[in-house]
Structures are given as C-alpha cells and as structure tokens.
Design an enzyme around this catalytic site. Structure first.
Site, PDB file in Angstrom:
ATOM      1  N   LYS A 280     -52.225  -4.427  82.497  1.00 41.62           N
ATOM      2  CA  LYS A 280     -52.985  -5.479  81.821  1.00 41.62           C
ATOM      3  C   LYS A 280     -52.838  -6.794  82.582  1.00 41.62           C
ATOM      4  O   LYS A 280     -51.783  -7.050  83.155  1.00 41.62           O
ATOM      5  CB  LYS A 280     -52.416  -5.703  80.414  1.00 41.62           C
ATOM      6  CG  LYS A 280     -52.825  -4.674  79.392  1.00 41.62           C
ATOM      7  CD  LYS A 280     -52.304  -5.062  78.009  1.00 41.62           C
ATOM      8  CE  LYS A 280     -52.561  -3.971  76.997  1.00 41.62           C
ATOM      9  NZ  LYS A 280     -53.987  -3.759  76.704  1.00 41.62           N
ATOM     10  N   ASP A 350     -54.031   2.468  80.163  1.00 40.06           N
ATOM     11  CA  ASP A 350     -53.945   1.467  79.096  1.00 40.06           C
ATOM     12  C   ASP A 350     -54.580   1.978  77.790  1.00 40.06           C
ATOM     13  O   ASP A 350     -54.440   1.368  76.748  1.00 40.06           O
ATOM     14  CB  ASP A 350     -54.624   0.172  79.554  1.00 40.06           C
ATOM     15  CG  ASP A 350     -54.252  -1.018  78.682  1.00 40.06           C
ATOM     16  OD1 ASP A 350     -53.296  -0.890  77.891  1.00 40.06           O
ATOM     17  OD2 ASP A 350     -54.919  -2.065  78.814  1.00 40.06           O
ATOM     18  N   GLU A 352     -53.498   4.226  75.998  1.00 43.45           N
ATOM     19  CA  GLU A 352     -52.329   5.080  75.766  1.00 43.45           C
ATOM     20  C   GLU A 352     -52.132   5.404  74.289  1.00 43.45           C
ATOM     21  O   GLU A 352     -51.565   6.431  73.956  1.00 43.45           O
ATOM     22  CB  GLU A 352     -51.073   4.417  76.338  1.00 43.45           C
ATOM     23  CG  GLU A 352     -50.371   3.394  75.418  1.00 43.45           C
ATOM     24  CD  GLU A 352     -51.242   2.205  75.044  1.00 43.45           C
ATOM     25  OE1 GLU A 352     -52.215   1.921  75.763  1.00 43.45           O
ATOM     26  OE2 GLU A 352     -50.955   1.557  74.010  1.00 43.45           O
ATOM     27  N   ARG A 354     -54.158   6.349  71.983  1.00 40.78           N
ATOM     28  CA  ARG A 354     -54.817   7.591  71.573  1.00 40.78           C
ATOM     29  C   ARG A 354     -54.094   8.811  72.129  1.00 40.78           C
ATOM     30  O   ARG A 354     -54.148   9.885  71.535  1.00 40.78           O
ATOM     31  CB  ARG A 354     -56.298   7.550  71.982  1.00 40.78           C
ATOM     32  CG  ARG A 354     -56.532   7.475  73.452  1.00 40.78           C
ATOM     33  CD  ARG A 354     -57.954   7.048  73.795  1.00 40.78           C
ATOM     34  NE  ARG A 354     -58.163   5.606  73.615  1.00 40.78           N
ATOM     35  CZ  ARG A 354     -59.320   4.991  73.839  1.00 40.78           C
ATOM     36  NH1 ARG A 354     -60.384   5.681  74.225  1.00 40.78           N
ATOM     37  NH2 ARG A 354     -59.428   3.694  73.654  1.00 40.78           N
TER      38      ARG A 354
HETATM   39  N1  BES Z   1     -52.879  -1.929  72.608  1.00 44.62           N
HETATM   40  C1  BES Z   1     -54.172  -2.029  73.182  1.00 44.62           C
HETATM   41  C2  BES Z   1     -55.227  -2.581  72.225  1.00 44.62           C
HETATM   42  C3  BES Z   1     -55.023  -3.988  71.740  1.00 44.62           C
HETATM   43  C4  BES Z   1     -55.728  -5.039  72.297  1.00 44.62           C
HETATM   44  C5  BES Z   1     -54.200  -4.252  70.658  1.00 44.62           C
HETATM   45  C6  BES Z   1     -55.567  -6.320  71.822  1.00 44.62           C
HETATM   46  C7  BES Z   1     -54.027  -5.527  70.171  1.00 44.62           C
HETATM   47  C8  BES Z   1     -54.719  -6.567  70.745  1.00 44.62           C
HETATM   48  C9  BES Z   1     -54.640  -0.653  73.643  1.00 44.62           C
HETATM   49  O1  BES Z   1     -53.654   0.232  74.042  1.00 44.62           O
HETATM   50  C10 BES Z   1     -55.535  -0.871  74.821  1.00 44.62           C
HETATM   51  O2  BES Z   1     -55.049  -1.368  75.793  1.00 44.62           O
HETATM   52  N2  BES Z   1     -56.799  -0.495  74.703  1.00 44.62           N
HETATM   53  C11 BES Z   1     -57.725  -0.654  75.752  1.00 44.62           C
HETATM   54  C12 BES Z   1     -58.576   0.593  75.807  1.00 44.62           C
HETATM   55  C13 BES Z   1     -59.457   0.679  77.015  1.00 44.62           C
HETATM   56  C14 BES Z   1     -58.612   0.817  78.261  1.00 44.62           C
HETATM   57  C15 BES Z   1     -60.380   1.869  76.866  1.00 44.62           C
HETATM   58  C16 BES Z   1     -58.591  -1.872  75.434  1.00 44.62           C
HETATM   59  O3  BES Z   1     -58.910  -2.120  74.280  1.00 44.62           O
HETATM   60  O4  BES Z   1     -58.907  -2.608  76.370  1.00 44.62           O
HETATM   61 ZN    ZN Z   2     -51.760  -0.079  73.174  1.00 46.10          ZN
HETATM   62 ZN    ZN Z   3     -53.127  -0.049  76.090  1.00 46.68          ZN
END
Ligand code: BES
Ligand code: ZN
Ligand code: ZN
Length: 499
Positions: A280, A350, A352, A354
């Site tokens: 990230k 990222d 992860e 799921r």
């Molecule tokens: N933990 C994050 C989602 C998240 C974002 C939680 C902001 C709280 C605040 C999750 O694991 C994630 O990184 N999701 C990605 C998915 C994408 C790579 C398909 C996302 O939302 O960008």
């Molecule tokens: Zn996450």
């Molecule tokens: Zn993530």
C-alpha cells in the site's frame, strides 16, 4: 461515571447541571423544560430567545441558576425537528449534554428521560439510548499517553422522572444500554491498540480471556500445524510473509436453555494490512491497524454475550493473521487452495481479507448454522460507494438482510444493502485457477462480496463491509470521536437479542 435512574422532581435536584430539552421550532417550552422555566420565572425562555438559541440536534444552551433551584446550571439540549426525532436523536442529545458538561468542568448531571414524554418513545428504549450516547461520548483512548488527555470527568449522570413505573423501565433500559456500550468500547480498544501490540497471538489471548470464568462461552484455537491439516490455504498464504503465526479461533456461546437455533459470526482479523508485496502507499497504510475491526466487533459482542443472553447458539470465528511483504510472502500470480478445496489465483496480495475469509467462512459453514454474518474491513471501494459512515450489506438471503438492516437502524449504526450482481461473477474468472482474488476496475465492493459467496455453500449469509464506519478519521457526531468506533457490535447484539 455512575449512570442511574431515580424518581424525583427535577426542580428540587441538587447537581452541577440539570439537563432538559427542546424540539427545534417550538414556540413555547413544554413538559419538564416548561416546568423548570416556570420555577425560574420565565428566565430560561427569555434568555434563549435573546441569544437566538436554535434547538438543533445536539446544540446546548446553559443558564446559571444563582441558587433559585438546587441545580447550579440548567442546560437545554436541542432535539432537532420533531418529525426527525428517533432513538438516535436521543443518543446524540444525551451525548451532546455530556460533552458540554465536561467542557464546563462540571461533575454531576441530572437529566430528563429524553424522548419519553413529548417524544412518544418507550421509556426503556430512551434510557438505553441515553446510556449508549453518554458512555460512547465519554470514551477516550489514553493507553499510550504519558499525560491523560481527559482531565475533566463527570462522576454522576442521573436520569430523574416523576413516574415510578418509568423509573423501573428506565433501569431495565440502562442495563441493556450498559451492555451495548461495554461491548462497543471493548471493540474500540482492540482497534485503537497499535498493531505492534494487537497481533494475532494477542487476539487469541483476548478470546481466551472472554471465556475465563464464563461457563456459557467456550473457545478452541487452531494453530499453524492444525491449519495445515485443515487445508486453510488462504489463512496460511496471507500469514506467510509475517513473523507472526496464524491462528483460527472458534468461540461458542450456548444459552442456558438448549436450542437448535445457531448463528455464526465471522470477523476479518488482519492485525495489520501493509498490502503485502502489492504494498500500500504510505497514506493508505496509516490506519491499517483497523483491519481487524470485524474480529473486534465479534469479540466485543462475545464480551457481553453471557449477560445479553440471546436465545440462540452463537459461533464466533476469526482467522488472525498479519499481511506483510517479505522473502516468504505470497506473490501476485501464486495460487492458493482454500479449506473448501477451491483454488484461488492471488493477483493482488492486498486483496487478502477475502483470502482469509475464504477459510473462515468455509469453517463457519461446517458448523451448520442457519445464518452466517461476516464483518470485514474489506474494500476501499465500499467507502467510495457509501462514504465513511455507512456499512455495505451484501446477502444471498433477503430475509436475513432485512433483519440486519432493521437491527442496524435500531442500534443507530448506518447500513445499506448493495447487490450481489450475478453478471459480475465473470469478473472473478481466473486464467489458471477456479477463481481470482480481484475483479475489474469498477464495483470492487460487489466483486469482493461475490468472491465471499463462493465459500458459504448456499447457507443464508450476510456480508457487512465495514471499511468506512469502523475508524473515524474525523469527528463524526456527538458520540463518535476520532479513532475506532466499535461499529457493528450494537447491530450484532440487537440482531441476536431479537432471535
Ligand atoms: N483492508 C483493506 C480495505 C480497507 C481500505 C479497509 C480502507 C479500511 C479502509 C483491504 O484488504 C484492501 O486492501 N482492499 C483492496 C482490494 C483491492 C486490491 C481489490 C482495496 O480496497 O483497495
Ligand atoms: Zn485488509
Ligand atoms: Zn488489503
């Protein structure tokens, strides 16, 4: 702070602040507020008018009483428009009265039972809402400060009403409100604690602690060796890059009266989400200690379940892992096999959450519950869709989705249903495996929900994407300050209580 209810006449109560209320746009002060105004010779109404006080929800007006009544000050709190009035307005008004009292440095409050008179709401519900608003507003996370920020503390908050029957009802409401607040604050503490201390082992300890001295809750913990035997490839894959061991935790609450009703609560428990090798950007990583907030909501609910005493068996399930990049981490392109034998191509490390839920949801289905509810900080896309304050509900079962939305409305936690659009399933087709872990550019919350649906085996299931509301990056309202909110706990408890 002690919160209680007692019978009495408001105008004779000694206290630092006497809290009464007013709807927006009413011409004449009525009810308890009118009575206090009368004893003060009409001064309250006169000064409010002179200062053009508008009784917007949570607005406060304070008047010194100069010894005319035993209360040192009268505080009028706005209830907003009468047509918008509900239990959430009661929470906000009570919370605002506490915040304003603290700002004055005052120690003791006597308050009317907001909502019970002119508001037309049930006294027990009003008392519950008052306790929730006051307790949640009073919360501060000071564990890591050398000097406590919160110096001004209120010692007593007493609800006073003239009707003895209302007092008994209020006392019952206070008890439920205390449990709702306690579970919520429990979750807030877990989420606020930095990931350096809130690691997978710690979550296991916390689950174990809840069961100690609590005959109605058991816990079983599966470690890496057990997870390997069980084929939990999702959890093992995500944990690969971290120095922390992965754990699957299974808690069971059984009510005293045996029942066939069984619900499984599944929480995402990524103690820190760096993104893994799909790292990230720094800005997005700052709040990622919140990525175990789904698990925190489940643990928060379990922390009070024995006292809430729902009449159904409740299973609490989470897979605790940390998502880190390293030479051992899963790579984009790697293929994992989940506990239900489906293979998953990991195109983005990222995504992860799921991967971990693929296993924990499979594990949940093996408990044969009539309903599965998962809570997960799953997608930034859900925040794009619904903003910072609203959870996305995705469900394969209309009746369950409606029950959860009703519970969330009663609990004062905003949730809205999103569709599990069949046509988007094709976006998860993989070139090499049964499914891939990311969809296309658009509808990311929905493709995440569709991915999870592959692991619930047609059992009635609802997925709550809580990414927005669990962590407040700004002040949200009178009882939701910056930081962890404990979102989800009160909806879960309200839903379970209603079964
Ligand atoms: N933990 C994050 C989602 C998240 C974002 C939680 C902001 C709280 C605040 C999750 O694991 C994630 O990184 N999701 C990605 C998915 C994408 C790579 C398909 C996302 O939302 O960008
Ligand atoms: Zn996450
Ligand atoms: Zn993530």
């Amino acid at each position: 702070m002690e919160i209680s209810a007692r019978k009495g006449d408001l105008v004779t109560q000694p206290c630092d602040v006497l809290v009464v209320n007013e709807f927006l746009g009413v011409k004449e002060l009525g009810g308890a507020t009118g009575a206090v105004n009368a004893v003060l010779g009409g001064k309250l109404a006169r000064y409010m008018k002179e200062d053009s006080f508008k009784a917007k929800l949570g607005a406060t007006f304070v008047l010194r009483t100069n010894g005319e009544i035993p209360a040192k000050r009268v505080m009028v709190v706005g209830l907003g428009k009468k047509e918008d009035f509900d239990l959430e307005a009661v929470r906000q008004a009570a919370a605002a009265s506490l915040n304003a009292t603290k700002a004055l440095g005052a120690k003791s409050v006597v308050s009317v039972l907001h909502g019970a008179g002119n508001g037309g709401l049930k006294p027990a519900d009003c008392a519950q809402a008052i306790v929730e608003g006051v307790r949640l507003a009073d919360y501060a996370f000071d564990t890591y400060r050398s000097e406590k920020k919160e110096k001004k503390r209120v010692n007593r908050f007493d609800v006073v009403t003239r009707d003895g029957q209302d007092v008994r009802r209020a006392l019952r409401g206070i008890e439920i409100g205390e449990l709702m607040a306690s579970g919520t604050l429990f979750a807030r503490d877990l989420v606020n604690t930095p990931a350096q201390d809130m690691n997978p082992e710690k979550l296991v300890d916390i689950a174990r602690n809840i069961t100690k001295g609590n005959a109605s809750v058991r816990v079983k913990v599966y470690d890496r060796a057990a997870l390997t035997r069980m084929g939990a490839g999702g959890l093992l894959g995500v944990a690969q890059g971290s120095d922390y061991q992965p754990y699957l935790v299974h808690m069971v609450y059984k009510p005293r009266k045996a029942t066939k009703k069984r619900v499984a609560l599944v929480g995402k428990a990524v103690t820190f989400d760096s993104g893994g090798l799909s790292l990230k950007p720094a800005d997005y990583m700052m709040t990622m200690k919140c990525d175990m907030a789904g698990c925190a909501a489940v643990l928060g609910a379990f922390s009070v379940l024995a006292d809430v005493e729902p009449a159904c068996e409740v299973h609490g399930i989470f897979g605790a892992v940390e998502n880190m990049p390293s030479g051992k981490a899963i790579r984009p392109g790697d293929v994992l096999m989940a506990m239900n034998k489906k293979t998953i191509e990991v195109l983005n490390t990222d995504a992860e959450g799921r991967l971990t839920l693929a296993d924990t949801l499979t594990f949940a289905t093996k408990q044969k519950p009539q309903a599965i509810i998962d809570l997960a900080t799953l997608t930034g896309a859900c925040m794009v869709a619904l903003g910072e304050e609203i959870t996305g509900i995705m469900s394969n079962n209309d009746a369950l989705a409606i029950k959860i939305q009703d519970a969330s409305l009663a609990a004062g936690e905003k949730m809205w249903r999103l569709p599990l659009e069949k046509n988007y399933r094709k976006l998860l087709k993989s070139e090499v495996a049964d499914i891939q872990n990311i969809g296309g550019k658009w509808g990311g919350a929905l493709t995440a929900g569709l991915f999870l649906e592959e692991f619930v085996d047609k059992i009635p299931w609802a997925h709550l994407d809580i990414a927005g509301p669990v962590f407040a990056e700004r002040e949200i309202d009178s009882y939701t300050h910056k930081g962890a909110t404990g979102h989800g706990v009160r909806t879960l408890l309200t839903y379970l209580k209603g079964l």
